[in-house]
Motif scaffolding. Structure first.
Motif, PDB file in Angstrom:
ATOM      1  N   ILE A   1       0.670  -1.232   0.079  1.00 36.40           N
ATOM      2  CA  ILE A   1      -0.048   0.028   0.245  1.00 36.40           C
ATOM      3  C   ILE A   1       0.955   1.193   0.156  1.00 36.40           C
ATOM      4  O   ILE A   1       1.697   1.315   0.718  1.00 36.40           O
ATOM      5  CB  ILE A   1      -0.891   0.156   1.306  1.00 36.40           C
TER       6      ILE A   1
ATOM      7  N   GLN B   1      -1.748   4.814   3.434  1.00 35.30           N
ATOM      8  CA  GLN B   1      -1.426   4.028   4.663  1.00 35.30           C
ATOM      9  C   GLN B   1      -2.275   4.405   5.955  1.00 35.30           C
ATOM     10  O   GLN B   1      -2.510   3.657   6.926  1.00 35.30           O
ATOM     11  CB  GLN B   1       0.026   3.714   4.892  1.00 35.30           C
TER      12      GLN B   1
ATOM     13  N   SER C   1      -0.007   8.358  10.745  1.00 33.42           N
ATOM     14  CA  SER C   1       0.830   7.686  11.530  1.00 33.42           C
ATOM     15  C   SER C   1       1.623   8.444  13.030  1.00 33.42           C
ATOM     16  O   SER C   1       2.427   8.162  13.430  1.00 33.42           O
ATOM     17  CB  SER C   1       2.000   7.120  10.846  1.00 33.42           C
TER      18      SER C   1
ATOM     19  N   ARG D   1       3.721  -0.676  11.818  1.00 33.60           N
ATOM     20  CA  ARG D   1       3.349  -1.080  10.421  1.00 33.60           C
ATOM     21  C   ARG D   1       2.544  -2.211  10.577  1.00 33.60           C
ATOM     22  O   ARG D   1       2.894  -3.316  11.278  1.00 33.60           O
ATOM     23  CB  ARG D   1       4.735  -1.303   9.590  1.00 33.60           C
TER      24      ARG D   1
ATOM     25  N   LYS E   1      -6.356   2.319  11.876  1.00 38.77           N
ATOM     26  CA  LYS E   1      -6.091   3.638  10.993  1.00 38.77           C
ATOM     27  C   LYS E   1      -6.191   4.728  12.344  1.00 38.77           C
ATOM     28  O   LYS E   1      -5.356   5.551  12.473  1.00 38.77           O
ATOM     29  CB  LYS E   1      -6.439   4.015   9.954  1.00 38.77           C
TER      30      LYS E   1
ATOM     31  N   ARG F   1      -0.094   2.447  10.714  1.00 41.26           N
ATOM     32  CA  ARG F   1       0.167   2.461   9.117  1.00 41.26           C
ATOM     33  C   ARG F   1      -0.261   0.870   8.390  1.00 41.26           C
ATOM     34  O   ARG F   1       0.185   0.186   8.857  1.00 41.26           O
ATOM     35  CB  ARG F   1       1.650   2.765   8.724  1.00 41.26           C
TER      36      ARG F   1
ATOM     37  N   THR G   1       0.235  -1.261   5.716  1.00 41.84           N
ATOM     38  CA  THR G   1       1.299  -1.082   4.814  1.00 41.84           C
ATOM     39  C   THR G   1       1.319  -2.434   3.600  1.00 41.84           C
ATOM     40  O   THR G   1       1.797  -2.096   2.679  1.00 41.84           O
ATOM     41  CB  THR G   1       2.608  -1.344   5.406  1.00 41.84           C
TER      42      THR G   1
END
Length: 409
Positions: free
Chosen positions: A17, A22, A25, A34, A72, A77, A79
């Motif tokens: 992604i 993503q 963060s 991640r 999120k 993130r 990923t």
């Protein structure tokens, strides 16, 4: 110098992604973490393939599943989406879309399944945490095979919305990570509340559990863990788990009858599009009669009633995750015998509605492959598993060991 894992060789990632998609963060309890997501869980803008040729060219998901949205919002993130067994059927992570993922400890061996890409990606350091789904052992078996920690939560505690089902009454979404502490952090976000550790007092270590035909190295590793817990002042008992030897057939009957109904049209119109091992397993459900299903439902209810009584006097039960070493990837089109064997000890805890966690307990002396143990508690008692797992991981370093070439975080 940081050594880089050959992610392509592991075949663990389906869709990377881009950074701009993503999620934020910078803020929240999971800021910067991640996270990879098993490819049967909807991620906005990404095709949910379920590891199947049926869905590989499908339209991207319009919105995040609730579990992805919550991660999120907590600063994680997202990923990548991660490879898996086709339609989350099977424990060897075979599929018809991309080929199966491989184990980072030995790429000749399976990573477990069906969340095989999730286990492999965490072990290899491609992600910090992965989401998987577990119906008959699909988080716990990859955790054991790949040397990481994975939680199957209590049934219905974590949302299954936006997740392509296997058997809705058994499906559970949960996290895999290197440590029980990271599993707890993600679980708290998924359920929307803090889960402070709760000390377990009475630990059952029944032997045998389901079968005495367990690899001696795994039996020895489990006994070492039990000795550690004894030295940490837990009360250890050997209370047997009632009817555990029948549980696998009960779960098989219910899950495969659900699968046959779910995939009825695909089985009728385009069976050749399934990966052969997936087709073999889903087709089993067509032979299950209504009376067989009804008998299995009765056995399920009896087992759950027995478990409710069992956990009145036992806080946590400790059992092996698998009875065998991690198998080699095979060209044999029939995976049912090895699948039954790998899942022999996970299926009883799929019939139970409470939580089960698999965590590393050492490495096989002949092959160097990880070995795992399951910790199981009463429904809603994930807190006891976190506390006990944290104790084990304070006293050992098995969960900190990484395969050659793993990314360091």
């Amino acid at each position: 110098m940081t050594r880089s894992v050959d992610a392509d060789a592991l075949n663990a990632v389906v869709t990377p992604i881009p950074l701009e998609h993503q999620g934020e963060s910078g803020f929240g309890p999971l800021a910067g973490m991640r996270i990879g997501v098993k490819d049967n869980i909807a991620v906005a803008g990404v095709t949910t393939t379920c590891g199947s040729a049926f869905f590989a060219d499908g339209a991207p998901a319009e919105q995040d599943s609730p579990v992805v949205a919550s991660l999120k919002a907590a600063g994680a993130r997202i990923t990548a989406t991660l490879n898996m067994a086709e339609f989350a059927v099977g424990v060897t992570s075979q599929n018809s879309a991309f080929g199966g993922p491989r184990n980072p400890w030995d790429r000749r061996r399976v990573p477990g399944g069906s969340s095989g890409g999730s286990g492999a990606a965490v072990a290899a350091g491609i992600v910090d945490v992965a989401l998987g789904t577990d119906t008959g052992g699909s988080i716990r078996l990859p955790a054991s095979c790949c040397g990481v920690t994975g939680l199957r939560p209590s049934v219905s505690v974590v949302s299954n919305d936006g997740v392509f089902p296997v058997s809705p009454a058994f499906d559970a979404v949960g996290p895999l990570a290197r440590s029980a502490d990271d599993v707890r952090r993600v679980f708290e976000v998924l359920v929307g509340r803090e889960v402070p550790p709760e000390r377990a007092v009475r630990i059952a270590a029944p032997w045998p559990f389901v079968t005495s035909d367990v690899d001696p190295a795994i039996e020895s590793a489990l006994r070492r863990v039990v000795a550690i817990l004894h030295d940490c002042d837990y009360e250890i008992t050997d209370d047997p788990v009632p009817s555990a030897d029948r549980a696998q057939d009960v779960v098989y009957t219910l899950i495969y009858s659900d699968l046959a109904r779910l995939h009825s049209e695909r089985l009728t119109t385009e069976p050749e599009r399934f990966q052969p091992a997936t087709l073999e397993r889903i087709s089993l459900g067509r032979r299950i009669s209504d009376s067989q299903r009804a008998a299995a439902e009765t056995d399920r209810d009896l087992f759950r009633a027995a478990m409710a009584e069992y956990f009145r006097t036992v806080d946590v039960v400790v059992t092996p995750t698998m009875p065998v070493d991690v198998p080699l990837i095979s060209d044999d089109p029939s995976v049912i015998p090895i699948s039954r064997r790998m899942g022999q000890l996970s299926y009883p805890w799929s019939l139970h509605i409470g939580p089960t966690m698999s965590l590393p307990i050492g490495f096989h002396p002949q092959t160097g492959m990880p070995m795992g143990a399951q910790l199981t508690a009463a429904p809603g008692r994930e807190s006891r598993l976190f506390e006990l797992a944290a104790t084990i991981q304070r006293e050992t370093d098995w969960h900190l060991r990484t395969p050659p070439g793993a990314l360091r975080t």
